[in-house]
Motif scaffolding. Structure first.
Motif, PDB file in Angstrom:
ATOM      1  N   ALA A 126      39.134  41.113  44.122  1.00 60.37           N
ATOM      2  CA  ALA A 126      38.334  40.068  43.776  1.00 60.37           C
ATOM      3  C   ALA A 126      38.847  39.134  42.718  1.00 60.37           C
ATOM      4  CB  ALA A 126      36.931  40.882  43.482  1.00 60.37           C
ATOM      5  N   PHE A 127      38.797  37.743  42.905  1.00 63.89           N
ATOM      6  CA  PHE A 127      39.431  36.940  41.855  1.00 63.89           C
ATOM      7  C   PHE A 127      38.628  35.805  41.548  1.00 63.89           C
ATOM      8  CE2 PHE A 127      42.398  33.172  41.502  1.00 63.89           C
ATOM      9  CZ  PHE A 127      42.905  33.432  40.472  1.00 63.89           C
ATOM     10  N   GLU A 128      38.198  35.875  40.004  1.00 66.06           N
ATOM     11  CA  GLU A 128      37.338  34.735  39.518  1.00 66.06           C
ATOM     12  C   GLU A 128      38.130  33.831  38.570  1.00 66.06           C
ATOM     13  OE1 GLU A 128      33.378  37.749  39.908  1.00 66.06           O
ATOM     14  OE2 GLU A 128      34.117  37.192  37.846  1.00 66.06           O
ATOM     15  N   VAL A 129      37.788  32.720  38.380  1.00 64.79           N
ATOM     16  CA  VAL A 129      38.471  31.778  37.757  1.00 64.79           C
ATOM     17  C   VAL A 129      37.040  30.850  37.062  1.00 64.79           C
ATOM     18  CG1 VAL A 129      39.938  29.810  37.070  1.00 64.79           C
ATOM     19  CG2 VAL A 129      40.453  31.499  39.080  1.00 64.79           C
ATOM     20  N   GLY A 158      46.987  31.059  49.606  1.00 65.16           N
ATOM     21  CA  GLY A 158      46.522  32.507  50.366  1.00 65.16           C
ATOM     22  C   GLY A 158      45.279  33.082  49.828  1.00 65.16           C
ATOM     23  N   PHE A 159      44.709  32.316  48.598  1.00 60.82           N
ATOM     24  CA  PHE A 159      43.509  32.993  48.207  1.00 60.82           C
ATOM     25  C   PHE A 159      42.218  32.506  48.875  1.00 60.82           C
ATOM     26  CE2 PHE A 159      46.370  33.412  44.670  1.00 60.82           C
ATOM     27  CZ  PHE A 159      46.036  34.489  44.066  1.00 60.82           C
ATOM     28  N   ASP A 160      41.485  33.411  49.629  1.00 62.82           N
ATOM     29  CA  ASP A 160      40.280  33.071  50.238  1.00 62.82           C
ATOM     30  C   ASP A 160      39.225  32.799  49.175  1.00 62.82           C
ATOM     31  OD1 ASP A 160      38.660  32.950  52.320  1.00 62.82           O
ATOM     32  OD2 ASP A 160      38.331  34.953  52.756  1.00 62.82           O
ATOM     33  N   MET A 161      39.119  31.274  48.989  1.00 62.63           N
ATOM     34  CA  MET A 161      38.069  31.027  48.154  1.00 62.63           C
ATOM     35  C   MET A 161      36.783  30.375  48.389  1.00 62.63           C
ATOM     36  SD  MET A 161      40.131  31.336  45.504  1.00 62.63           S
ATOM     37  CE  MET A 161      39.087  30.765  44.011  1.00 62.63           C
ATOM     38  N   ARG A 162      35.640  30.706  47.713  1.00 56.67           N
ATOM     39  CA  ARG A 162      34.402  30.511  48.145  1.00 56.67           C
ATOM     40  C   ARG A 162      33.935  29.112  47.274  1.00 56.67           C
ATOM     41  NH1 ARG A 162      31.299  35.717  46.875  1.00 56.67           N
ATOM     42  NH2 ARG A 162      32.833  37.148  47.332  1.00 56.67           N
ATOM     43  N   ARG A 190      29.914  22.183  29.606  1.00 53.66           N
ATOM     44  CA  ARG A 190      29.768  22.290  31.094  1.00 53.66           C
ATOM     45  C   ARG A 190      30.905  23.388  31.628  1.00 53.66           C
ATOM     46  NH1 ARG A 190      31.726  17.200  33.122  1.00 53.66           N
ATOM     47  NH2 ARG A 190      33.168  17.300  31.222  1.00 53.66           N
ATOM     48  N   ALA A 191      30.675  24.047  32.549  1.00 55.68           N
ATOM     49  CA  ALA A 191      31.451  24.907  33.179  1.00 55.68           C
ATOM     50  C   ALA A 191      31.086  25.304  34.618  1.00 55.68           C
ATOM     51  CB  ALA A 191      31.405  26.334  32.469  1.00 55.68           C
ATOM     52  N   MET A 192      32.319  25.743  35.399  1.00 56.27           N
ATOM     53  CA  MET A 192      32.082  26.150  36.606  1.00 56.27           C
ATOM     54  C   MET A 192      32.853  27.309  36.961  1.00 56.27           C
ATOM     55  SD  MET A 192      32.207  22.479  38.771  1.00 56.27           S
ATOM     56  CE  MET A 192      31.381  22.764  40.169  1.00 56.27           C
ATOM     57  N   MET A 193      32.739  28.331  38.082  1.00 56.24           N
ATOM     58  CA  MET A 193      33.213  29.466  38.520  1.00 56.24           C
ATOM     59  C   MET A 193      33.867  29.079  39.860  1.00 56.24           C
ATOM     60  SD  MET A 193      32.027  33.267  38.383  1.00 56.24           S
ATOM     61  CE  MET A 193      30.671  33.059  39.486  1.00 56.24           C
ATOM     62  N   LEU A 194      34.891  29.768  39.968  1.00 57.29           N
ATOM     63  CA  LEU A 194      35.659  29.868  41.327  1.00 57.29           C
ATOM     64  C   LEU A 194      35.569  31.253  41.631  1.00 57.29           C
ATOM     65  CD1 LEU A 194      38.530  27.164  41.093  1.00 57.29           C
ATOM     66  CD2 LEU A 194      36.434  27.244  42.801  1.00 57.29           C
ATOM     67  N   ARG A 195      35.441  31.930  42.691  1.00 51.43           N
ATOM     68  CA  ARG A 195      35.443  33.230  43.073  1.00 51.43           C
ATOM     69  C   ARG A 195      36.047  33.180  44.512  1.00 51.43           C
ATOM     70  NH1 ARG A 195      31.101  36.969  41.708  1.00 51.43           N
ATOM     71  NH2 ARG A 195      29.646  35.310  41.156  1.00 51.43           N
TER      72      ARG A 195
END
Ligand SMILES: C[S@@+](CC[C@H](N)C(=O)[O-])C[C@H]1O[C@@H](n2cnc3c(N)ncnc32)[C@H](O)[C@@H]1O
Length: 196
Positions: A126-129, A158-162, A190-195
């Motif tokens: 799992a990957f979160e930014v 190659g990351f399968d991002m939502r 302000r902030a955002m998350m990528l998963r």
């Protein structure tokens, strides 16, 4: 690889690392970890998880690594040249509120960073930014465009991002990193998350 414990830096070889992580099925690697607060929190929340914090700045790691628990490790490394000893270990990777060359590397598709991220990860990792408006503004991007750019870069590697998610003020206030709190109570919350 070079590790940190308080003000003491030393080298850890792969057999010593194997001994430390032996028996842990979940290995979480946090890149640009800063003062290590997030590492300590995640390690305390689940003692069956081993948490590794990486930062290029040894001063940032000193305080958190001084109080390190047995299921944590602090590594001094540049994200553009991640230690080969950590390849293939991560079940989870996080990058929380990057700035400087770490943020630039995500925005500009830095070859070393992208290769290293892929190399650390187990196939189903799992990957979160988490990204904040202020850091992206300083880097010359709006929050939305910067997040979209990083999502495109990660997908192309190659990351399968939502789809990106907004982090609400309450989420930021309770998220267990020092920068989440600074951002939540600062001028640009302000902030955002990528998963993925
Ligand atoms: C804004 S701080 C965030 C720290 C922590 N993740 C938090 O949320 O409190 C960004 C961190 O990224 C680290 N950093 C910046 N560029 C880096 C790089 N190329 N490699 C590793 N760490 C880097 C900095 O030293 C700093 O500790």
């Amino acid at each position: 690889m070079e590790i940190m414990r308080g003000k003491q830096a030393s080298f850890m070889d792969s057999s010593a690392l194997a001994g430390r992580i032996n028996g842990y099925n979940t290995i979480h690697i946090d890149i640009g970890t800063g003062d290590g607060r997030f590492v300590q929190h995640m390690a305390q929340a689940d003692s069956s998880r081993f948490v590794i914090g990486i930062d290029a700045c040894r001063e940032n790691l000193q305080e958190g690594s001084r109080r390190a628990q047995s299921n944590t490790l602090f590594v001094i490394a540049n994200a553009q040249a991640l230690p080969t000893g950590l390849y293939g270990l991560a079940t989870q990777i996080t990058i929380n509120f990057p700035w400087g060359s770490l943020l630039q590397g995500l925005l500009t598709d830095d070859v070393g960073l992208m290769f290293g991220l892929g190399a650390l990860a187990r196939p189903d990792a799992a990957f979160e930014v988490r990204l904040n408006g202020g850091a992206l503004t300083e880097a010359g991007w709006s929050l939305e465009e910067g997040v979209q750019q990083i999502q495109n870069v990660l997908s192309a590697n190659g990351f399968d991002m939502r789809p990106a998610q907004v982090m609400l003020a309450n989420e930021l206030k309770t998220f267990p990193t020092t920068w989440a709190k600074r951002i939540a109570f600062g001028r640009d919350p302000r902030a955002m998350m990528l998963r993925g």
